[in-house]
Design a protein around this motif. Sequence first.
Motif, PDB file in Angstrom:
ATOM      1  N   ILE A  64      16.093 202.798  82.375  1.00 12.87           N
ATOM      2  CA  ILE A  64      15.759 203.284  81.024  1.00 12.87           C
ATOM      3  C   ILE A  64      14.856 204.520  81.106  1.00 12.87           C
ATOM      4  O   ILE A  64      15.121 205.536  80.459  1.00 12.87           O
ATOM      5  CB  ILE A  64      15.105 202.165  80.189  1.00 12.87           C
ATOM      6  CG1 ILE A  64      16.129 201.040  79.959  1.00 12.87           C
ATOM      7  CG2 ILE A  64      14.587 202.712  78.858  1.00 12.87           C
ATOM      8  CD1 ILE A  64      15.597 199.835  79.227  1.00 12.87           C
ATOM      9  N   ASN A  65      13.814 204.431  81.933  1.00 16.65           N
ATOM     10  CA  ASN A  65      12.898 205.582  82.016  1.00 16.65           C
ATOM     11  C   ASN A  65      13.585 206.824  82.578  1.00 16.65           C
ATOM     12  O   ASN A  65      13.343 207.939  82.116  1.00 16.65           O
ATOM     13  CB  ASN A  65      11.666 205.238  82.860  1.00 16.65           C
ATOM     14  CG  ASN A  65      10.665 204.445  82.039  1.00 16.65           C
ATOM     15  OD1 ASN A  65      10.644 204.542  80.809  1.00 16.65           O
ATOM     16  ND2 ASN A  65       9.869 203.637  82.707  1.00 16.65           N
ATOM     17  N   ILE A  80      15.693 208.316  79.844  1.00 18.30           N
ATOM     18  CA  ILE A  80      14.874 209.040  78.854  1.00 18.30           C
ATOM     19  C   ILE A  80      14.501 210.417  79.418  1.00 18.30           C
ATOM     20  O   ILE A  80      14.595 211.440  78.718  1.00 18.30           O
ATOM     21  CB  ILE A  80      13.601 208.224  78.498  1.00 18.30           C
ATOM     22  CG1 ILE A  80      13.992 206.964  77.737  1.00 18.30           C
ATOM     23  CG2 ILE A  80      12.611 209.073  77.692  1.00 18.30           C
ATOM     24  CD1 ILE A  80      12.838 205.991  77.492  1.00 18.30           C
ATOM     25  N   GLU A 113      17.156 203.952  73.475  1.00 19.01           N
ATOM     26  CA  GLU A 113      16.081 204.884  73.847  1.00 19.01           C
ATOM     27  C   GLU A 113      16.599 206.329  73.871  1.00 19.01           C
ATOM     28  O   GLU A 113      15.940 207.239  73.389  1.00 19.01           O
ATOM     29  CB  GLU A 113      15.498 204.526  75.223  1.00 19.01           C
ATOM     30  CG  GLU A 113      14.486 203.410  75.184  1.00 19.01           C
ATOM     31  CD  GLU A 113      15.125 202.035  75.157  1.00 19.01           C
ATOM     32  OE1 GLU A 113      16.372 201.954  75.155  1.00 19.01           O
ATOM     33  OE2 GLU A 113      14.384 201.044  75.122  1.00 19.01           O
ATOM     34  N   GLU A 131      16.986 207.701  70.469  1.00 19.44           N
ATOM     35  CA  GLU A 131      15.717 208.157  69.897  1.00 19.44           C
ATOM     36  C   GLU A 131      15.378 209.584  70.367  1.00 19.44           C
ATOM     37  O   GLU A 131      14.945 210.418  69.585  1.00 19.44           O
ATOM     38  CB  GLU A 131      14.607 207.215  70.333  1.00 19.44           C
ATOM     39  CG  GLU A 131      13.616 206.935  69.234  1.00 19.44           C
ATOM     40  CD  GLU A 131      12.813 205.686  69.559  1.00 19.44           C
ATOM     41  OE1 GLU A 131      11.669 205.856  69.977  1.00 19.44           O
ATOM     42  OE2 GLU A 131      13.369 204.580  69.430  1.00 19.44           O
TER      43      GLU A 131
END
Length: 257
Positions: free
Chosen positions: A16-17, A20, A51, A54
């Motif tokens: 996820i990181n 992003i 994510e 966003e």
Amino acid sequence: MRKSIIAGNWKMYKTINEAIDLANGLKRELFKLNFSSVDVVLCPGYCALSEVAEVLNETDIGLGAQDVYWQDEGAFTGEVSPVMLKDAGCQYVIIGHSERRQFFGETNQTVNKKIRASLKHGLTPIVCVGENLQEREAGQTFNLIKNHLQGSFEGLGAEALLKTVIAYEPVWAIGTGKTATPDEAQEVHQYIRQLLKEMYDEETAGQIRIQYGGSVKPENIAELIGKPDVDGALVGGASLKVDSFSAIVIKASEVVK
Ligand code: PGA
């Protein structure tokens, strides 16, 4: 005039990181240029969809998933529905990728159901077709493409077709560093358009965007996309880095047909 579409298929890469970070990096790079001549779509793994949505909020960059199931909800352990994808912020979904066909039993019939389900919920399917090396060497490329297209779009009208994107991905060129030459790509893209003309009509066939996929890089995008029937690219490996993917988008946006 068909607007080119460049999609990044992140496959099973990026936590996820990391996702992003990549989305933020691309947003920064692409924000600097006026790429309105090209549609750009990012397709992260399921876990990172919301994510990345966003990050992309209020940009022109689209979000897509890499697969979908055809039911809205139910006891289907492990599957993800089009309703869930919409909820996560997706506008696109890749359907029938060769890796799904090869490793997970995807067939024209399941592709057909997934296209219908996606359209029902306002998702744009990116429908993949393409031959493997054996089929190419046996001179079966066109037959295979015909089988994929007729099977995948069976019973679907022109209105449905117009809401989809087609990706021609020769399996032998995926992740191998071996790209189809621009002429080889054009030959199959032209065949796909001709076939769509027979299945539907000239106007519909003329409007459909057909992406090329298979080892697309900053070095080969311009020549590929310069071909009359190549309307963009579905990019795997080179979409995983800010530099290479933004270079692909920049070069694609510079091609005037
Ligand atoms: P590749 O993958 O660019 O790494 O060859 C393309 C794809 O599988 O969509």
